[in-house]
Design a protein around this motif. Sequence first.
Motif, PDB file in Angstrom:
ATOM      1  N   THR A  12       0.857  -1.181   0.000  1.00  0.00           N
ATOM      2  CA  THR A  12       0.000   0.000   0.000  1.00  0.00           C
ATOM      3  C   THR A  12       0.895   1.234   0.000  1.00  0.00           C
ATOM      4  OG1 THR A  12      -0.056   0.256   2.396  1.00  0.00           O
ATOM      5  CG2 THR A  12      -1.670  -1.267   1.429  1.00  0.00           C
ATOM      6  N   LEU A  25       0.330  -6.257   1.384  1.00  0.00           N
ATOM      7  CA  LEU A  25      -1.029  -6.654   1.015  1.00  0.00           C
ATOM      8  C   LEU A  25      -1.709  -7.479   2.101  1.00  0.00           C
ATOM      9  CD1 LEU A  25      -3.342  -7.071  -1.039  1.00  0.00           C
ATOM     10  CD2 LEU A  25      -2.002  -8.965  -1.993  1.00  0.00           C
ATOM     11  N   ARG A  91      -2.810 -11.524  -7.221  1.00  0.00           N
ATOM     12  CA  ARG A  91      -3.480 -10.497  -8.041  1.00  0.00           C
ATOM     13  C   ARG A  91      -4.988 -10.514  -7.816  1.00  0.00           C
ATOM     14  NH1 ARG A  91       0.971 -11.256 -12.443  1.00  0.00           N
ATOM     15  NH2 ARG A  91       2.299  -9.523 -11.808  1.00  0.00           N
ATOM     16  N   VAL A  94      -5.362  -8.717  -4.583  1.00  0.00           N
ATOM     17  CA  VAL A  94      -5.185  -7.275  -4.830  1.00  0.00           C
ATOM     18  C   VAL A  94      -6.496  -6.666  -5.322  1.00  0.00           C
ATOM     19  CG1 VAL A  94      -4.115  -5.581  -6.376  1.00  0.00           C
ATOM     20  CG2 VAL A  94      -2.694  -7.289  -5.230  1.00  0.00           C
ATOM     21  N   ALA A  95      -7.136  -7.315  -6.300  1.00  0.00           N
ATOM     22  CA  ALA A  95      -8.390  -6.797  -6.857  1.00  0.00           C
ATOM     23  C   ALA A  95      -9.473  -6.709  -5.777  1.00  0.00           C
ATOM     24  CB  ALA A  95      -8.852  -7.677  -8.016  1.00  0.00           C
ATOM     25  N   GLU A  98      -8.549  -3.829  -3.295  1.00  0.00           N
ATOM     26  CA  GLU A  98      -8.758  -2.509  -3.907  1.00  0.00           C
ATOM     27  C   GLU A  98     -10.246  -2.179  -4.006  1.00  0.00           C
ATOM     28  OE1 GLU A  98      -4.814  -1.606  -6.528  1.00  0.00           O
ATOM     29  OE2 GLU A  98      -6.407  -2.696  -7.549  1.00  0.00           O
ATOM     30  N   GLU A  99     -11.057  -3.174  -4.359  1.00  0.00           N
ATOM     31  CA  GLU A  99     -12.488  -2.918  -4.514  1.00  0.00           C
ATOM     32  C   GLU A  99     -13.188  -2.759  -3.168  1.00  0.00           C
ATOM     33  OE1 GLU A  99     -16.399  -4.645  -6.836  1.00  0.00           O
ATOM     34  OE2 GLU A  99     -14.420  -5.426  -7.299  1.00  0.00           O
ATOM     35  N   GLN A 102     -11.078  -0.036  -0.804  1.00  0.00           N
ATOM     36  CA  GLN A 102     -10.771   1.264  -1.404  1.00  0.00           C
ATOM     37  C   GLN A 102      -9.314   1.650  -1.139  1.00  0.00           C
ATOM     38  OE1 GLN A 102     -13.244   3.029  -3.293  1.00  0.00           O
ATOM     39  NE2 GLN A 102     -14.105   0.990  -3.097  1.00  0.00           N
ATOM     40  N   VAL A 103      -8.422   0.673  -1.277  1.00  0.00           N
ATOM     41  CA  VAL A 103      -6.996   0.862  -1.039  1.00  0.00           C
ATOM     42  C   VAL A 103      -6.258   0.580  -2.336  1.00  0.00           C
ATOM     43  CG1 VAL A 103      -4.993   0.012   0.254  1.00  0.00           C
ATOM     44  CG2 VAL A 103      -7.228   0.102   1.354  1.00  0.00           C
ATOM     45  N   ASN A 104      -5.335   1.457  -2.707  1.00  0.00           N
ATOM     46  CA  ASN A 104      -4.520   1.213  -3.888  1.00  0.00           C
ATOM     47  C   ASN A 104      -3.325   0.354  -3.515  1.00  0.00           C
ATOM     48  OD1 ASN A 104      -6.083   2.729  -5.695  1.00  0.00           O
ATOM     49  ND2 ASN A 104      -5.095   4.608  -5.048  1.00  0.00           N
ATOM     50  N   ILE A 105      -3.103  -0.682  -4.303  1.00  0.00           N
ATOM     51  CA  ILE A 105      -1.987  -1.595  -4.086  1.00  0.00           C
ATOM     52  C   ILE A 105      -0.998  -1.407  -5.234  1.00  0.00           C
ATOM     53  CG2 ILE A 105      -1.284  -4.005  -3.836  1.00  0.00           C
ATOM     54  CD1 ILE A 105      -3.085  -3.058  -1.546  1.00  0.00           C
TER      55      ILE A 105
END
Length: 134
Positions: A12, A25, A91, A94-95, A98-99, A102-105
Amino acid sequence: MKASDTFLRFVTHATHEPFGHRSGLFKVAYALRRDLTPAAPFAVDLTKQLSWFEANMAVPTRFSKSRHPRAQETALSWVKANADEHIRRLRLLVALVEEVGQVNIVELRTTRPGYVVFEDDHQVIAQPFADTPR
C-alpha cells in the motif's frame, strides 16, 4: 536463489512504522477480513483467498538477520516471480482489497530483495539493501 531471479511484493502507500517501508497486502487483507461481517459482499471471496495462502504458503521462521530473540524483525516478504499460482492468487487478492477496502496496491519488483533470512519454493524473506524498493 539466482542473481537473475525476480521477486514481487504488493504494498500500500501507507508506511509501516517505525521502519518506513510500505505495508504489505496481507496486513491490509487481514484487517479487512476482521472488519467485514461474514455476510458482507466479498467476505467469502476474501476469506477463500486468504485461506488458500494459509494452506499453500509457509509461515517464515525468521524476519531478522540476527538470531537474537529480541532482534528487530525488519525483513520483507517477496514472492518469487516463477510462483505462478501464488502470483495469480495474489493479483486476485489485490483486486478484492482494492475494490472492498478502497486501497490502492502497488506491485514492486526487484532482483535484489536484500539479505535473505528465509527462503522456500515460493518466497524469500529478506532484510532490504539500501536500494531495495520498499
